[in-house]
Design a protein around this motif. Structure first.
Motif, PDB file in Angstrom:
ATOM      1  N   ASN A   1       0.821  -1.217   0.000  1.00  0.00           N
ATOM      2  CA  ASN A   1       0.000   0.000   0.000  1.00  0.00           C
ATOM      3  C   ASN A   1       0.853   1.265   0.000  1.00  0.00           C
ATOM      4  OD1 ASN A   1       0.880  -0.604   2.646  1.00  0.00           O
ATOM      5  ND2 ASN A   1      -0.706   0.713   3.519  1.00  0.00           N
ATOM      6  N   VAL A   2       2.120   1.150   0.353  1.00  0.00           N
ATOM      7  CA  VAL A   2       3.014   2.308   0.407  1.00  0.00           C
ATOM      8  C   VAL A   2       3.836   2.433  -0.877  1.00  0.00           C
ATOM      9  CG1 VAL A   2       4.944   3.380   1.626  1.00  0.00           C
ATOM     10  CG2 VAL A   2       3.150   2.187   2.919  1.00  0.00           C
ATOM     11  N   HIS A   3       4.568   1.384  -1.232  1.00  0.00           N
ATOM     12  CA  HIS A   3       5.485   1.473  -2.381  1.00  0.00           C
ATOM     13  C   HIS A   3       4.897   0.937  -3.675  1.00  0.00           C
ATOM     14  CE1 HIS A   3       6.102  -2.794  -1.732  1.00  0.00           C
ATOM     15  NE2 HIS A   3       6.510  -2.562  -0.500  1.00  0.00           N
ATOM     16  N   LYS A   4       3.719   0.323  -3.611  1.00  0.00           N
ATOM     17  CA  LYS A   4       2.994  -0.154  -4.793  1.00  0.00           C
ATOM     18  C   LYS A   4       3.788  -1.185  -5.611  1.00  0.00           C
ATOM     19  CE  LYS A   4      -0.338   2.764  -3.884  1.00  0.00           C
ATOM     20  NZ  LYS A   4       0.253   3.520  -2.759  1.00  0.00           N
ATOM     21  N   GLY A   5       4.697  -1.896  -4.946  1.00  0.00           N
ATOM     22  CA  GLY A   5       5.451  -2.943  -5.634  1.00  0.00           C
ATOM     23  C   GLY A   5       6.767  -2.486  -6.229  1.00  0.00           C
ATOM     24  N   TYR A   6       7.063  -1.182  -6.161  1.00  0.00           N
ATOM     25  CA  TYR A   6       8.351  -0.685  -6.642  1.00  0.00           C
ATOM     26  C   TYR A   6       9.458  -1.119  -5.683  1.00  0.00           C
ATOM     27  CZ  TYR A   6       6.186   2.092 -10.301  1.00  0.00           C
ATOM     28  OH  TYR A   6       5.498   2.468 -11.420  1.00  0.00           O
ATOM     29  N   CYS A   7      10.678  -1.092  -6.177  1.00  0.00           N
ATOM     30  CA  CYS A   7      11.798  -1.661  -5.432  1.00  0.00           C
ATOM     31  C   CYS A   7      12.460  -0.643  -4.520  1.00  0.00           C
ATOM     32  CB  CYS A   7      12.810  -2.269  -6.396  1.00  0.00           C
ATOM     33  SG  CYS A   7      12.078  -3.552  -7.420  1.00  0.00           S
ATOM     34  N   THR A   8      11.726  -0.198  -3.544  1.00  0.00           N
ATOM     35  CA  THR A   8      12.267   0.700  -2.530  1.00  0.00           C
ATOM     36  C   THR A   8      13.115  -0.115  -1.553  1.00  0.00           C
ATOM     37  OG1 THR A   8      10.372   0.364  -1.072  1.00  0.00           O
ATOM     38  CG2 THR A   8      10.200   2.129  -2.720  1.00  0.00           C
ATOM     39  N   PRO A   9      13.957   0.543  -0.772  1.00  0.00           N
ATOM     40  CA  PRO A   9      14.720  -0.198   0.237  1.00  0.00           C
ATOM     41  C   PRO A   9      13.826  -0.981   1.200  1.00  0.00           C
ATOM     42  CG  PRO A   9      15.656   1.991  -0.057  1.00  0.00           C
ATOM     43  CD  PRO A   9      14.378   1.957  -0.858  1.00  0.00           C
ATOM     44  N   GLU A  10      12.681  -0.409   1.558  1.00  0.00           N
ATOM     45  CA  GLU A  10      11.762  -1.103   2.474  1.00  0.00           C
ATOM     46  C   GLU A  10      11.194  -2.369   1.826  1.00  0.00           C
ATOM     47  OE1 GLU A  10      12.340   3.017   3.563  1.00  0.00           O
ATOM     48  OE2 GLU A  10      11.639   2.123   1.680  1.00  0.00           O
ATOM     49  N   HIS A  11      10.820  -2.265   0.558  1.00  0.00           N
ATOM     50  CA  HIS A  11      10.298  -3.438  -0.132  1.00  0.00           C
ATOM     51  C   HIS A  11      11.379  -4.495  -0.288  1.00  0.00           C
ATOM     52  CE1 HIS A  11       8.138  -5.195  -3.929  1.00  0.00           C
ATOM     53  NE2 HIS A  11       8.072  -6.004  -2.890  1.00  0.00           N
ATOM     54  N   THR A  12      12.581  -4.076  -0.631  1.00  0.00           N
ATOM     55  CA  THR A  12      13.687  -5.016  -0.791  1.00  0.00           C
ATOM     56  C   THR A  12      13.962  -5.753   0.511  1.00  0.00           C
ATOM     57  OG1 THR A  12      14.701  -3.690  -2.536  1.00  0.00           O
ATOM     58  CG2 THR A  12      16.139  -5.223  -1.355  1.00  0.00           C
ATOM     59  N   ALA A  13      13.953  -5.025   1.631  1.00  0.00           N
ATOM     60  CA  ALA A  13      14.193  -5.656   2.928  1.00  0.00           C
ATOM     61  C   ALA A  13      13.097  -6.671   3.252  1.00  0.00           C
ATOM     62  CB  ALA A  13      14.273  -4.590   4.018  1.00  0.00           C
ATOM     63  N   ALA A  14      11.835  -6.311   3.002  1.00  0.00           N
ATOM     64  CA  ALA A  14      10.724  -7.227   3.273  1.00  0.00           C
ATOM     65  C   ALA A  14      10.791  -8.451   2.371  1.00  0.00           C
ATOM     66  CB  ALA A  14       9.397  -6.496   3.085  1.00  0.00           C
ATOM     67  N   LEU A  15      11.175  -8.224   1.121  1.00  0.00           N
ATOM     68  CA  LEU A  15      11.280  -9.334   0.164  1.00  0.00           C
ATOM     69  C   LEU A  15      12.334 -10.333   0.620  1.00  0.00           C
ATOM     70  CD1 LEU A  15      10.423 -10.470  -2.608  1.00  0.00           C
ATOM     71  CD2 LEU A  15      12.120  -8.941  -3.653  1.00  0.00           C
ATOM     72  N   MET A  16      13.486  -9.839   1.081  1.00  0.00           N
ATOM     73  CA  MET A  16      14.544 -10.734   1.531  1.00  0.00           C
ATOM     74  C   MET A  16      14.203 -11.405   2.865  1.00  0.00           C
ATOM     75  SD  MET A  16      16.531 -10.707  -0.980  1.00  0.00           S
ATOM     76  CE  MET A  16      17.890 -11.693  -0.306  1.00  0.00           C
ATOM     77  N   GLU A  17      13.426 -10.718   3.690  1.00  0.00           N
ATOM     78  CA  GLU A  17      13.050 -11.306   4.976  1.00  0.00           C
ATOM     79  C   GLU A  17      11.990 -12.381   4.837  1.00  0.00           C
ATOM     80  OE1 GLU A  17      11.092 -10.016   9.314  1.00  0.00           O
ATOM     81  OE2 GLU A  17      11.606  -8.479   7.826  1.00  0.00           O
ATOM     82  N   HIS A  18      10.989 -12.141   4.002  1.00  0.00           N
ATOM     83  CA  HIS A  18       9.839 -13.053   3.927  1.00  0.00           C
ATOM     84  C   HIS A  18       9.846 -13.937   2.686  1.00  0.00           C
ATOM     85  CE1 HIS A  18       8.009 -10.909   7.288  1.00  0.00           C
ATOM     86  NE2 HIS A  18       8.234  -9.773   6.658  1.00  0.00           N
ATOM     87  N   GLY A  19      10.656 -13.594   1.688  1.00  0.00           N
ATOM     88  CA  GLY A  19      10.586 -14.300   0.417  1.00  0.00           C
ATOM     89  C   GLY A  19       9.442 -13.764  -0.424  1.00  0.00           C
ATOM     90  N   PRO A  20       9.437 -14.054  -1.723  1.00  0.00           N
ATOM     91  CA  PRO A  20       8.390 -13.522  -2.596  1.00  0.00           C
ATOM     92  C   PRO A  20       7.068 -14.264  -2.453  1.00  0.00           C
ATOM     93  CG  PRO A  20       9.904 -14.892  -3.847  1.00  0.00           C
ATOM     94  CD  PRO A  20      10.472 -14.786  -2.461  1.00  0.00           C
ATOM     95  N   CYS A  21       5.992 -13.570  -2.840  1.00  0.00           N
ATOM     96  CA  CYS A  21       4.674 -14.201  -2.907  1.00  0.00           C
ATOM     97  C   CYS A  21       4.289 -14.360  -4.375  1.00  0.00           C
ATOM     98  CB  CYS A  21       3.640 -13.362  -2.160  1.00  0.00           C
ATOM     99  SG  CYS A  21       3.253 -11.771  -2.947  1.00  0.00           S
ATOM    100  N   ALA A  22       3.103 -14.899  -4.617  1.00  0.00           N
ATOM    101  CA  ALA A  22       2.662 -15.155  -5.994  1.00  0.00           C
ATOM    102  C   ALA A  22       2.490 -13.875  -6.796  1.00  0.00           C
ATOM    103  CB  ALA A  22       1.345 -15.935  -5.980  1.00  0.00           C
ATOM    104  N   GLU A  23       2.357 -12.725  -6.133  1.00  0.00           N
ATOM    105  CA  GLU A  23       2.153 -11.467  -6.837  1.00  0.00           C
ATOM    106  C   GLU A  23       3.459 -10.791  -7.242  1.00  0.00           C
ATOM    107  OE1 GLU A  23      -0.771 -10.853  -7.776  1.00  0.00           O
ATOM    108  OE2 GLU A  23      -1.720 -12.376  -6.529  1.00  0.00           O
TER     109      GLU A  23
END
Length: 263
Positions: free
Chosen positions: A182-204
């Protein structure tokens, strides 16, 4: 023998971002459709493409219409409602991450633009696209540099595409709150990158992109849909990266087309 040439069309700069389509309409080439997309850069969520035909003479009703990225969220929402109410015709095409991973972002962007124009109830006499040419369009068309700022119908399409996509990403946030869609809309911000590496990707997520592939490898996850070509994570996608740095496209042809389009 003297060749008779048609009179030159005069583009009236005083008409602002309505000038180009008004000129085409005066030359009998209307209705004029604008086409634009939202979501080519992110590593998660769909690509959304919109086409729109605005009514001739409606400029005064669309004060403030501009490239959707230059408008506030509240202004975009108001303009979105106005476009839906006043447009002569419009359509929206949504391309899933799975299709992007299978055929490539640029290939699906071009195909989505064709579909968006073909699906409108009003068939346009001319089409304006933002930035690059679209082969196979079902009407004569021309690419307009910064079209979402230069042509009102393209700006209207950009508003339809962005608001539609932003609302999709807000809905995805309710299902996957750990990523902050809801914040970065899927763009590769540092916050999104950190969450992606912490949780792994989802189907979206777009599993053909190197940063998503890196997170998948870290968590031992396999793609939930077909990916045309595997990627080895050696870099992280960042905003404004060049196509070569922004993740591998699903086909080499798509990658080459994307590079030429962004040049």
């Amino acid at each position: 023998m003297t060749m008779l040439m048609p009179p030159r069309a005069v583009v009236r700069g005083s008409a602002g971002n309505w000038a180009l389509q008004s000129t085409l309409e005066r030359r009998g080439l209307g209705p004029v459709a604008g086409v634009d997309e939202a979501g080519r850069g992110p590593c998660a969520g769909p690509l959304v493409i919109a086409a729109c035909v605005l009514r001739p003479g409606d400029a005064s009703r669309f004060e403030g219409l501009n490239d959707s990225k230059l408008m506030t969220a509240s202004a975009r929402d108001r303009m979105y409602d106005l476009v839906l109410k006043r447009a002569l015709a419009h359509s929206v095409v949504i391309v899933s991450p799975a299709d992007i991973d299978w055929l490539g972002i640029h290939v699906m962007n071009i195909e989505g633009m064709r579909r968006a124009v073909a699906q409108m109830a009003t068939h346009p006499g001319y089409v304006l696209t933002d930035g690059f040419k679209v082969p196979g369009m079902p009407a004569p068309n021309v690419a307009v540099l910064k079209g979402d700022q230069a042509a009102a119908c393209v700006a209207a399409a950009s508003v339809l595409a962005k608001v539609t996509r932003d609302r999709i990403m807000a809905d995805l946030h309710t299902r996957h709150p750990q990523y902050g869609f809801n914040v970065h809309k899927g763009y590769c911000t540092p916050e999104h990158t950190a969450a992606l590496m912490e949780h792994g990707p989802c189907a979206e997520h777009r599993w053909s992109y190197v940063n998503v592939a890196a997170a998948a490898v870290k968590h031992g996850l396999a793609a939930p849909h077909r990916v045309a070509r595997g990627t080895t994570a050696q870099a992280v996608v960042q905003n404004d990266a060049t196509p070569a740095d922004a993740g591998e496209l699903a086909t080499s042809e798509g990658a080459e087309q994307m590079t030429r389009a962004e040049a």
